[in-house]
Design a protein around this motif. Structure first.
Motif, PDB file in Angstrom:
ATOM      1  N   GLU A 117      -7.867   0.490  -1.502  1.00 15.68           N
ATOM      2  CA  GLU A 117      -6.577   0.563  -2.196  1.00 15.68           C
ATOM      3  C   GLU A 117      -6.212  -0.779  -2.809  1.00 15.68           C
ATOM      4  O   GLU A 117      -5.669  -0.835  -3.926  1.00 15.68           O
ATOM      5  CB  GLU A 117      -5.492   1.052  -1.241  1.00 15.68           C
ATOM      6  N   LEU A 174       0.827  -1.194   0.000  1.00 10.50           N
ATOM      7  CA  LEU A 174       0.000   0.000   0.000  1.00 10.50           C
ATOM      8  C   LEU A 174       0.869   1.254   0.000  1.00 10.50           C
ATOM      9  O   LEU A 174       2.091   1.184   0.167  1.00 10.50           O
ATOM     10  CB  LEU A 174      -0.935  -0.009   1.207  1.00 10.50           C
ATOM     11  N   HIS A 175       0.237   2.398  -0.148  1.00 13.13           N
ATOM     12  CA  HIS A 175       0.985   3.642  -0.317  1.00 13.13           C
ATOM     13  C   HIS A 175       1.858   3.974   0.887  1.00 13.13           C
ATOM     14  O   HIS A 175       2.884   4.644   0.752  1.00 13.13           O
ATOM     15  CB  HIS A 175       0.019   4.805  -0.585  1.00 13.13           C
ATOM     16  N   ASP A 190      -7.859   0.542   3.284  1.00 16.28           N
ATOM     17  CA  ASP A 190      -6.925  -0.479   2.796  1.00 16.28           C
ATOM     18  C   ASP A 190      -7.573  -1.354   1.732  1.00 16.28           C
ATOM     19  O   ASP A 190      -6.947  -1.696   0.717  1.00 16.28           O
ATOM     20  CB  ASP A 190      -6.452  -1.365   3.951  1.00 16.28           C
TER      21      ASP A 190
END
Length: 257
Positions: free
Chosen positions: A83, A7-8, A80
């Protein structure tokens, strides 16, 4: 075999990706994993659906980081999952969530209608009830679980690591207290924004997600059906698995019409 995405913020999410057909996203609950809470549905639905079933951040194979419980952890888990869907691009999914995962599924539906075409949630109420907060006071201190709940303690340790046990138990209780102190809302206030069809399911023996609360939640969602399963408590997938699968299959068939 599990797949992984980053994730980012650097957190890694491990997920099962099985089968083919219309995609479904399965979100497990507190101290579970995709396989322990959703194994029944993974096996059944992957016969004719693409099943995406992650371990949530900090649980099971989705470590590091270890699991934490800020007061907005339901919203964090929903973000989350959004994403994850943005990264793997399965197209609009039917999201199915149990307990904590069900609350996050409803938050996801309200915040990202573009990635969903339906929701099934069970063991939810949309709020942190005082009954729930009262019930989990007995979880503290976590060190007492050695004598009080040895089998559940061992299961948590095996799934999530011994170093996480006390932090997970105490973290969830403190988050529950903070949510209740702030008014108790989890997803009720945003429920009216949900536009896709929703199926809510609760056991008739559910003690902490009160029937009145889930009925109020169902009434707030524009396109919602509520079912109570007889002879079941919180974990319907364990208490009445055939009834759960039947209701889910009926819902999926109606979406396909």
């Amino acid at each position: 075999m599990q797949h992984r995405v980053t994730l980012h913020d650097g957190a890694e999410i491990a997920y099962h990706d099985l089968g083919s057909g219309p995609p479904v996203l399965l979100i497990h609950g507190f101290v579970g994993t995709a396989r322990t809470h959703m194994g029944l549905l993974i096996d059944d639905l992957s016969r004719d659906h693409r099943v995406i079933a992650p371990d949530l951040r900090g649980y099971g194979a989705s470590r590091p980081p270890n699991r934490t419980f800020p007061p907005d952890f339901y919203q964090r888990d929903a973000a989350d999952m959004a994403e994850l869907l943005d990264l793997i691009q399965p197209g609009p999914v039917v999201v199915m969530g149990f307990s904590d995962g069900g609350e996050s599924a409803l938050i996801l539906a309200a915040s990202r209608p573009d990635v969903l075409r339906g929701v099934v949630a069970w063991g939810v109420s949309g709020v942190m009830s005082q009954a729930m907060v009262n019930a989990v006071q007995d979880w503290l201190p976590a060190t007492a679980w050695v004598e009080r709940r040895p089998s559940w303690r061992q299961e948590i340790i095996e799934l999530h690591g011994s170093e996480q046990f006390e932090a997970i138990i105490e973290g969830w209780v403190h988050a529950a207290q903070a949510i209740a102190a702030a008014g108790g809302d989890i997803c009720f206030q945003t429920a009216s924004r949900i536009r896709c069809p929703v199926l809510l399911i609760n056991g008739d023996g559910e003690r902490n997600n009160l029937p009145s609360d889930v009925q109020r939640l169902a009434a707030a969602i524009p396109n919602c059906r509520l079912e109570f399963v007889t002879n079941s408590g919180h974990a319907i997938q364990e208490d009445q698995p055939e009834a759960l699968i039947r209701l889910i299959r009926q819902f999926l068939a109606q979406l396909a019409l």
